[in-house]
Design a protein around this motif. Sequence first.
Motif, PDB file in Angstrom:
ATOM      1  N   UNK A   1     -22.539   3.089  44.292  1.00  0.00           N
ATOM      2  CA  UNK A   1     -22.365   2.113  43.215  1.00  0.00           C
ATOM      3  C   UNK A   1     -23.649   1.298  43.023  1.00  0.00           C
ATOM      4  N   UNK A   2     -24.305   0.954  44.140  1.00  0.00           N
ATOM      5  CA  UNK A   2     -25.557   0.203  44.046  1.00  0.00           C
ATOM      6  C   UNK A   2     -26.633   1.040  43.351  1.00  0.00           C
ATOM      7  N   UNK A   3     -26.739   2.311  43.719  1.00  0.00           N
ATOM      8  CA  UNK A   3     -27.734   3.193  43.085  1.00  0.00           C
ATOM      9  C   UNK A   3     -27.461   3.336  41.591  1.00  0.00           C
ATOM     10  N   UNK A   4     -26.198   3.437  41.259  1.00  0.00           N
ATOM     11  CA  UNK A   4     -25.808   3.550  39.845  1.00  0.00           C
ATOM     12  C   UNK A   4     -26.209   2.298  39.083  1.00  0.00           C
ATOM     13  N   UNK A   5     -26.000   1.139  39.698  1.00  0.00           N
ATOM     14  CA  UNK A   5     -26.361  -0.117  39.044  1.00  0.00           C
ATOM     15  C   UNK A   5     -27.867  -0.235  38.884  1.00  0.00           C
ATOM     16  N   UNK A   6     -28.618   0.123  39.914  1.00  0.00           N
ATOM     17  CA  UNK A   6     -30.085   0.039  39.845  1.00  0.00           C
ATOM     18  C   UNK A   6     -30.619   0.950  38.752  1.00  0.00           C
ATOM     19  N   UNK A   7     -30.096   2.168  38.674  1.00  0.00           N
ATOM     20  CA  UNK A   7     -30.546   3.119  37.650  1.00  0.00           C
ATOM     21  C   UNK A   7     -30.298   2.564  36.246  1.00  0.00           C
ATOM     22  N   UNK A   8     -29.126   1.961  36.045  1.00  0.00           N
ATOM     23  CA  UNK A   8     -28.785   1.407  34.728  1.00  0.00           C
ATOM     24  C   UNK A   8     -29.679   0.214  34.384  1.00  0.00           C
ATOM     25  N   UNK A   9     -29.853  -0.664  35.348  1.00  0.00           N
ATOM     26  CA  UNK A   9     -30.667  -1.859  35.108  1.00  0.00           C
ATOM     27  C   UNK A   9     -32.117  -1.478  34.844  1.00  0.00           C
ATOM     28  N   UNK A  10     -32.673  -0.567  35.656  1.00  0.00           N
ATOM     29  CA  UNK A  10     -34.059  -0.151  35.472  1.00  0.00           C
ATOM     30  C   UNK A  10     -34.266   0.507  34.112  1.00  0.00           C
ATOM     31  N   UNK A  11     -33.295   1.316  33.702  1.00  0.00           N
ATOM     32  CA  UNK A  11     -33.411   1.963  32.389  1.00  0.00           C
ATOM     33  C   UNK A  11     -33.412   0.935  31.267  1.00  0.00           C
ATOM     34  N   UNK A  12     -32.557  -0.066  31.403  1.00  0.00           N
ATOM     35  CA  UNK A  12     -32.484  -1.106  30.371  1.00  0.00           C
ATOM     36  C   UNK A  12     -33.765  -1.938  30.340  1.00  0.00           C
ATOM     37  N   UNK A  13     -34.270  -2.263  31.523  1.00  0.00           N
ATOM     38  CA  UNK A  13     -35.501  -3.059  31.598  1.00  0.00           C
ATOM     39  C   UNK A  13     -36.674  -2.302  31.003  1.00  0.00           C
ATOM     40  N   UNK A  14     -36.781  -1.021  31.333  1.00  0.00           N
ATOM     41  CA  UNK A  14     -37.884  -0.214  30.793  1.00  0.00           C
ATOM     42  C   UNK A  14     -37.806  -0.100  29.273  1.00  0.00           C
ATOM     43  N   UNK A  15     -36.586   0.020  28.774  1.00  0.00           N
ATOM     44  CA  UNK A  15     -36.405   0.148  27.327  1.00  0.00           C
ATOM     45  C   UNK A  15     -36.729  -1.150  26.596  1.00  0.00           C
ATOM     46  N   UNK A  16     -36.449  -2.293  27.236  1.00  0.00           N
ATOM     47  CA  UNK A  16     -36.648  -3.594  26.587  1.00  0.00           C
ATOM     48  C   UNK A  16     -37.734  -4.409  27.301  1.00  0.00           C
ATOM     49  N   UNK A  17     -38.671  -3.730  27.917  1.00  0.00           N
ATOM     50  CA  UNK A  17     -39.673  -4.394  28.751  1.00  0.00           C
ATOM     51  C   UNK A  17     -40.407  -5.516  28.025  1.00  0.00           C
TER      52      UNK A  17
END
Length: 250
Positions: free
Chosen positions: A181-197
Amino acid sequence: MAWSTSQLADLAGVTLRSIRHWHEIGILPEPERLTNGYKQYTARHLVLVLRIARLTGFGFTLEDIARMLDSEEQGQESMRGLRAELDTRIAELERIRSEVDHVIGLGVSPDVSPEALLAMEALGHDPVSRNVAIVMAHLTPKEDTITFVETFKDAPEEFTNLNTAIWGLPADAEDIEITTLADRAVTTIKGFVEEHYDALPDTGNSRAERRSADALTAVATESMNRAQRRVMQLVVEQLANSVERRPTPP
């Protein structure tokens, strides 16, 4: 014409306690006494008591009043200082009144600031989100809160799914379930941050900013069970180690 202490107080419209106190600090001289020991106040005392009473009505301290009684010039200077102080207080009261009107118009609890209400638009209105929003609004500049809310309008549905999954995690969850669950959350957050950096505010890495981040994490996890807190701990640790910081402007 002479008056007793009670007669002077009644005539001047002040209390006996005030007259006695003014004697104690020395701004009202003691009058002569009769052979029986009773004080006899004269017109001079009456005028002075009225002057002191008027100055206390303006809100001056007795220390200020003592100086003002000694010098007319000092009185003018003190009045100009009082006027400046009143301007500041009036401006602050007008600000508070404006905020009160805003809160009344919104029909919300007065303990939540407008900035916190704004943050709740992105975080949600459940008790935990409300608490996080209150702390976030206090620790974050208003313009960053606005940017945060605007950016999170485009947040994927996966954020909602993750929130549901984390809060539904039982305290005795297996380690594999926690790390997944933690890995899933990190992947989602990182993707969002990269998209809206470029749109997201730079949170910085100073001691004060790390302290703010720790406070927000503490508020967000306070009501969580052991497994849920472990998920959040892993997420924070992985993001701290992997999310590239924004370059410092020259």
